[in-house]
Scaffold this motif. Structure first.
Motif, short mmCIF file in Angstrom:
data_model
loop_
_atom_site.label_atom_id
_atom_site.label_comp_id
_atom_site.label_asym_id
_atom_site.label_seq_id
_atom_site.Cartn_x
_atom_site.Cartn_y
_atom_site.Cartn_z
N HIS B 158 0.93 -1.27 0.06
CA HIS B 158 -0.10 0.02 0.09
C HIS B 158 0.72 1.28 0.07
O HIS B 158 0.24 2.27 -0.42
CB HIS B 158 -0.75 0.04 1.30
CG HIS B 158 -0.06 -0.05 2.70
ND1 HIS B 158 0.24 -1.48 2.82
CD2 HIS B 158 0.34 0.74 3.22
CE1 HIS B 158 0.99 -1.34 4.11
NE2 HIS B 158 1.02 -0.09 4.29
N PHE B 163 0.49 2.56 -5.86
CA PHE B 163 -0.77 2.84 -5.15
C PHE B 163 -0.32 4.00 -4.47
O PHE B 163 -1.66 4.64 -3.78
CB PHE B 163 -0.86 1.56 -4.15
CG PHE B 163 -1.07 0.24 -4.83
CD1 PHE B 163 -2.00 0.04 -5.87
CD2 PHE B 163 -0.28 -0.79 -4.53
CE1 PHE B 163 -1.91 -1.04 -6.63
CE2 PHE B 163 -0.32 -2.11 -5.12
CZ PHE B 163 -1.20 -2.03 -6.33
N ILE B 174 -5.77 2.62 -7.07
CA ILE B 174 -6.24 1.62 -6.12
C ILE B 174 -7.33 1.04 -6.58
O ILE B 174 -7.69 -0.24 -6.40
CB ILE B 174 -6.12 2.12 -4.79
CG1 ILE B 174 -4.92 2.47 -4.32
CG2 ILE B 174 -7.06 1.22 -3.54
CD1 ILE B 174 -4.86 3.34 -2.87
#
Lengths: 316, 317, 363, 353
Positions: B158, B163, B174
């Protein structure tokens, strides 16, 4: 006298142990209350509020009946009622337990302040009422040193230690205790084994009401003979800390409460012994809190709450 | 099946079949449930493993109670090879998995990955090196059940591009990522904004697998991948594991399901009380031998016993 | 319904606009502190009885309420009484905004610049003078040669009590060539009675037998400790009447006492509270309201000492019989000496250290 | 299947209904002591919004309540119960004051941000102690923050009676330099509308962005929801615990800083007056959502300001504590309230009524 001499001198006096016990007693009761509730999986940070309503109701009942024992009974009833509210929304409605407890602390403090005027005709503090008499145990009175610690001790002090023993026995040595711990660790599997999760949790939370009410009653009709508006002055939260420090175990909680009581007693005694400027004496009041932090982080480290503590249980 | 008279099978909100219980069998029902022939024993292609990707040497790991849970085990995994770990639950498999993924401290021993000593690396450092992980308790370890699918599909990467950039999440990427993966891995309902906790177990596992596969691992630790899943999902998971093998990924597969280990693995080690009882090939071992190893008998001893029982003659397989 | 409510409200407004209205704004301690909030209120009630004025009290919950409450009160009332040193800043912010309203500040010192707004009358007290009396009394009465002092937070009024108390003890030592010691402690709270009690028990254990508490409601704990220790020493129960208590004191030749503060706390445990160091906030609020009502309001600062009836020793209604007549006479003389300026009681550390009582009793 | 009301509508309806129910119950209590609840509420309403001064007083209370609410709410989002906003606020105030005192000759352009930063760092530092201890030794944050609260109280008392003491009367510090003070937006008689409210609102928006748009927020929330999965997902727990506490403390410290810079310009004993604890209530009513917290803070500040005025109707202001308690209780028991709303919003419930 330098500080170290003063500390050792203090530790050698009976009054140190007496003050330690006096200071620890309400913490022991309240921390035990916390243990009962959380062992079954319901967090209860409302101890402060239950203590307050207990202390207040104890005085009100004593005021009307003249009998402090009925005052204690009143405290228990009030404590249980407040705890029941917490239990009802936490268990029946899966409410956020911290939110509910925060609410109860506010309600307890609002109610006791609000009702003071109609009942006593003035606010701030109540009238003086009869206290639960102190007890003397003749066998101890004549023992040197111990006699001085235990002379004129409130019966609550003895009850506190009896409560520790009984709680420990109940939680660790009886089938009910086993169920309580099972419900607190894994309600689902307890449920599948036929344990009534809801009923056990009600029991735990209501017991915390009883015990925290004892703590409150001790403060009002056990020692002072009156209720003052800000009465537990944070002792409920310190009891919470004692419960965690004691690793959710009655005996551990007792030691934690005693540790806190001891550092409080040390603060109070050092002030009488040491000849230092007033602002330094004021700083001595930090002692109990600093000692607790050091102990929590230095010696105890990680404590582990019951696995399902604070998690509402819902039957599928 | 034992108590029903008639059985109605529903799939995707539609009734796909209605049969009398006495006229059917498990295979047929399973068929109706997934809508196609279930391959209970997976066919895996013969494959020559590549060079050694993972090497574990004399590994020691402690459990939560601070007792030794993994006691000096050693093994190697090659690229494109599935190493199965069998054993009764609680014999150190969980601790082994956690140690290899950085979740648990390695007390002693070496953990070499692609020639590099990664014994003391953190979870993030291991993930940076493309080590994937499909945890045994997906509800607890594999996903944040309150997070929507699009968030769970990036957990572990993440913080990296594409992302995120400069500490900010790029929700466009995302969402796109979620859209693609949900389609490719057939997550139902196909909606990235639904909290993963609201999906069925199989679909949750699809989300987890989709994520780990999309991270392009070179080595992946897979634990109990089919626990609590229905037959369709199991088959799907097995297929994905073999796909990984095809892609030359080194796979460590821990499972309580003997069938699963047997059918997916190239080699199998059996753990008992933190030690390896023996390493076998799936087509050279009997269920009985596996069972004995799982109960704490070493493979050498078992072979010896068998020899003695047959009057010293080696048994033919 | 709504109309009726409005009408009632309107009526209330009309009625109140005719009457002379006094609003007291309490500090966070609030009414029921048995200390200066209650005392100030008593003075206002006295003015009410005398002049038939309209009175009301507004309680503050936190520091940031002060400006709000004082402003609201200023709009409604002719006289606003601000109680307690905590309200200083708020009072000096609000008062200039409402020049038509008169403000009385109890226990409030002038602002740093020293200029008091014209519509503000401040009252401060020479706490040290009343503390001097109880200090002298305690030194004269102690059987152990040790007396105690328990302060709340070391704020100036508390410290002035301490300076006066220690000066009183020193005076006794100087005059009688004695060596009575003072044990000092602070609870760091004005409300934690349990801590007050523990600290009192510790001081008693250290050998003190008389303790002066200048610690607000913590003092209740000190009084309770005195009673508890005495009951044990006398071997009587809590309900024993005053005569028994006094008999027992003489029989044993010793006892434990607390000394009250601010208002007359002797009644809280008759026979166990030796005396109280009074701070007549009731007089201050009464004088202030009276002056305003009679249009004699001046504004400025008044420091009330023994001479101005601002501080004094309590009547000692229950315990006078315990004190030797000579000591009472001496205290009476000291009172005279202070009032006439023969004796200045120190109000800071420095003066306390240099203090020596140069007193010759004329008897 | 269970309702026709959208989730968003419910999120607003529940608190609103809770407030109404709480006022209703408190109204009965007021009635019981022989006062008219309607007139009491009317006075309260006027006291909270009736005129510019009332509104200014209201907003100036709201200012730091938003920040302490954010502090506690932020902690909750990452699964940490920061009960220590009270102490962090005080440390922020102490730091801001000490720095602000020494910025006499400095231009406000520098003095204001430096003083603010000092408060933020003070709060962050104080909270980080608890965060660090939790991360390294596992010491429970509830214990350590409660203890740190008390220590902060006594330290404040020490500073204002000792090293920083000035003047007679209240133990207090001197005023901070003019250049470090935040000018009021508006002055109504003695009441000011502090510009700090803008800082509070900006802080709420920043917290919102942090939580919803950044990887830090992603990680913190993941830790809060499920620390195990977060750890397996390459998120360092100890780093995030310390970070959460630091940010939470920074917000509380900023509250202290704002109290000093925008309102009191100094510190004194009993400085916080429970604003840190109010932060818990506010975070809970605002459901830990930065925007919700703004409204929750406004609700509480309005109740408080109104309650002061309500005393003129001879109703003790303790009733507001009860109201606040009941509201929060109903927020906790939101399912009861939801059931209640559904019953009354469904046509069937309407008919039977």
């Amino acid at each position: 006298m330098n500080v170290f001499q003063a500390v050792f001198y203090s530790l050698s006096t009976p009054i140190f142990y007496k003050l330690m016990l006096i200071s620890a007693t309400p913490l022991i009761f309240a921390a035990l209350g916390g243990v009962f509730s959380e062992v079954t999986g319901v967090t209860n940070i409302a101890l402060e509020g239950i203590m307050k309503i207990g202390a207040f109701t104890a005085v009100v009942f004593t005021f009307y009946t003249g009998n402090p024992w009925l005052g204690l009974l009143g405290a228990i009833i009030a404590g249980v009622m407040l705890a029941w509210l917490h239990a009802y929304v936490s268990i029946r409605w899966s409410a956020d337990q911290i939110v509910s407890a925060t609410a109860l602390i506010l309600i307890a403090s609002g109610l006791s302040a609000f009702l003071m005027e109609p009942i006593f005709g003035h606010s701030g503090q109540t009238d003086f009422v009869a206290k639960i008499p102190k007890v003397k145990i003749p066998a101890i009175q004549n023992v040197p040193f111990f006699g001085q610690i235990f002379d004129e001790m409130s019966i609550f002090v003895y009850l506190a230690f009896i409560a520790v023993a009984l709680s420990w026995f109940l939680i660790y040595k009886t089938p009910l205790g086993l169920r309580m711990r099972a419900v607190g660790e894994n309600p689902k599997s307890a449920d599948t084994l036929g344990v009534n999760v809801f009923r056990i949790r009600y029991f735990g939370v209501l017991m915390s009401g009883v015990l925290a009410a004892f703590a409150g009653a001790y403060l009002s009709i056990g020692e002072l003979g009156q209720f003052q508006e800000n009465m537990p002055s944070g002792k409920g939260f310190i009891a919470l800390a004692a419960m965690i420090l004691g690793n959710w175990n009655p005996v551990g909680a007792m030691w934690a409460a005693l540790l806190f009581g001891a550092s409080d007693a040390l603060n109070i005694q050092l002030q009488s012994i040491l000849d230092i400027p007033p602002e330094m004496k004021a700083l001595l009041n930090l002692l109990p809190f600093v000692i607790t932090i050091i102990v929590v982080s230095g010696f105890v480290g990680k404590t582990r709450p019951p696995a399902a503590d604070g998690v509402p249980y819902e039957k599928e | 099946m034992e108590i029903s008279d008639n059985i109605t099978v529903m799939r995707l909100g539609k009734v796909t079949g209605n049969v009398a219980a006495k006229n059917t069998n498990a295979r047929e029902l399973a068929n109706m449930m997934v809508g196609r022939e279930v391959v209970l024993r997976v066919e895996k292609s013969a494959k020559k493993p590549g060079k050694v990707a993972v090497e574990v040497d004399n590994l020691w790991v402690k459990d939560n109670r601070n007792l030794d849970a993994v006691r000096g085990i050693s093994f190697k995994i090659r690229k494109g090879e599935v190493l199965g770990v069998a054993g009764v639950a609680g014999n150190g498999q969980t601790e082994l998995v956690e140690a290899l993924t950085g979740l648990r401290k390695i007390e002693k021993g070496k953990y070499i990955y692609n020639g590099e000593d990664v014994t003391k690396k953190t979870v993030r450092e291991l993930r940076e090196r493309n080590i994937g992980h499909i945890p045994e308790d997906r509800y607890k370890y594999a996903m944040v059940k309150e997070y929507p699918n699009y968030y769970n599909l990036i957990l572990g990467k993440h913080y990296k591009e594409p992302f995120a950039k400069n500490g900010f999440l790029n929700h466009k990427v995302i969402n796109k990522n979620a859209e693609i993966l949900i389609k490719r891995f057939d997550v139902r309902p196909p909606d990235g904004t639904i909290p993963t906790g609201n999906l069925s177990g199989g679909n949750q596992q699809k989300v987890v697998i989709a994520r780990e596969v999309s991270f392009n691992p070179e080595f992946i630790v897979i634990a109990q991948p089919t626990r609590g899943l229905d037959v369709g999902a199991i088959e799907y998971v097995h297929k994905e594991i073999l796909n990984l093998r095809e892609k030359d990924v080194a796979v460590l597969l821990v499972s309580m399901e003997l069938e699963e280990v047997l059918s997916l693995s190239d080699r199998i080690i059996v753990m008992y009380e933190g030690e390896i009882m023996g390493e076998v090939k799936p087509d050279e071992v009997t269920i009985e031998e596996l069972g004995l190893m799982m109960a704490g008998h070493r493979i050498e001893d078992i072979k010896l016993e068998e020899k003695l029982a047959h009057g010293g003659d080696p048994i033919e397989k | 319904m709504k109309k009726a409510v409005l009408l009632v409200l309107l009526m209330a407004l009309v009625v109140s606009s005719f009457a002379f209205k006094v609003i007291m704004v309490s500090d966070v301690g609030g009414l029921g502190d048995k200390s200066f909030n209650d005392g100030t209120w008593a003075g206002i009630l006295k003015a009410k009885d005398k002049y038939g004025i309209d009175v009301q009290v507004i309680q503050s919950k936190e520091q940031s309420d002060y400006v709000d409450n004082l402003s609201n009160a200023a709009k409604e009332a002719d006289v606003v009484v601000a109680v307690g040193f905590m309200m200083s800043n708020a009072l000096f912010d609000v008062a200039p905004q409402y020049p038509a309203t008169k403000f009385i500040g109890i226990d409030i010192a002038p602002p740093e610049g020293g200029k008091v707004p014209k519509n503000v009358q401040l009252y401060l007290f020479k706490e040290q003078e009343s503390a001097f009396f109880v200090g002298y009394l305690a030194a004269a009465m102690t059987k152990t040669g040790k007396v105690g002092f328990i302060g709340g937070i070391a704020i100036p009024p508390v410290e002035r009590f301490r300076y006066g108390y220690m000066a009183g003890v020193k005076a006794y030592n100087d005059i009688y060539g004695d060596n009575v010691e003072v044990v000092v402690g602070y609870t760091e709270s004005f409300t934690d009675a349990a801590k007050g009690k523990s600290m009192a028990l510790a001081q008693y254990a250290e050998g003190a037998d008389i303790i002066f508490a200048a610690a607000g409601a913590c003092g209740n704990g000190v009084i309770d400790a005195a009673k508890e220790k005495s009951l044990k020493l006398y071997g009587i129960d809590a309900n024993a009447d005053l005569a028994t208590v006094i008999d027992k004191y003489f029989e044993k030749g010793e006892g434990y006492f607390a000394i009250g503060v601010d208002s007359d706390q002797d009644y809280m445990a008759p026979g166990y509270v030796l005396a109280s160091a009074l701070k007549r906030v009731d007089n201050a609020s009464y004088y202030g309201v009276r002056d305003a009502y009679r249009n004699r309001f001046k504004g400025g600062l008044q420091v009330l000492g023994a001479l101005e009836d601002g501080v004094s020793l309590s009547q000692m209604k229950y315990t006078k019989g315990l004190v030797p007549a000579r000591i009472l006479a001496e205290i009476e003389y000291l009172n005279y000496a202070i009032k006439s300026g023969l004796l200045v009681v120190p109000d800071n550390e420095n003066d306390l250290n240099n203090f020596s009582a140069d007193i010759e009793f004329p008897f | 299947m269970k309702n026709k009301l959208s989730k968003n509508a419910m999120n607003i309806l529940v608190p609103v209904t809770s407030v109404i129910i709480a006022l209703f119950i408190a109204g009965i209590v007021i009635l019981l002591i022989g006062k008219n609840p309607l007139s009491a509420y009317w006075v309260m309403l006027k006291g909270a919004f009736g005129n510019k001064a009332a509104l200014a007083a209201n907003i100036s209370k709201m200012m730091s309540l938003v920040l302490t609410g954010l502090a506690v709410g932020f902690g909750f989002r990452a699964g940490i119960f920061n009960i220590g906003a009270e102490g962090q606020l005080m440390m922020g105030a102490i730091f801001s004051t000490i720095v602000g005192l020494n910025l006499g000759g400095v231009s406000p352009v520098f003095a204001i941000p430096i003083t603010m930063l000092a408060g933020i760092l003070g709060g962050a530092f104080w909270a980080s102690i608890a965060g660090y201890l939790k991360a390294t030794t596992g010491a429970h944050e509830v214990i350590t923050t409660i203890m740190l609260n008390w220590i902060a109280v006594y330290l404040t008392n020490y500073f204002v009676a000792g090293p920083l003491a000035v003047g007679q009367g209240v133990p207090k510090s001197p005023e901070i330099a003019q250049s470090a003070q935040l000018p009021p937006l508006m002055t109504v008689q003695a009441t000011t509308l502090p510009s700090g409210i803008i800082v509070s609102i900006i802080a709420a928006i920043l917290v919102y962005i942090l939580l919803e748009k950044t990887t830090t927020g992603y990680e913190l929330k993941a830790v809060g929801f499920n620390p195990y999965a977060a750890e397996a997902g390459a998120i360092s727990l100890s780093k995030n615990i310390v970070l959460t506490m630091a940010i939470s403390g920074a917000l509380a410290g900023l509250a202290g800083s704002m109290e000093v810079m925008a309102i009191h310009h100094r510190i004194f004993g009993d400085f916080s007056g429970g604003k840190g604890f109010d932060g818990i209530s506010i975070a809970l009513i605002g459901q830990n959502n930065p925007i919700g917290i703004i409204f929750a803070a406004f609700l509480i500040s309005s109740l408080r300001t109104g309650s002061n005025a309500m005393q003129f109707a001879k109703v003790p202001d303790d009733i507001v504590t009860i109201i606040q308690g009941i509201i929060i209780f109903l927020v906790a028991a939101d399912r009861i309230v939801r059931t209640f709303i559904l019953k009354f919003s469904s046509p069937k419930g309407g008919e039977s009524k």
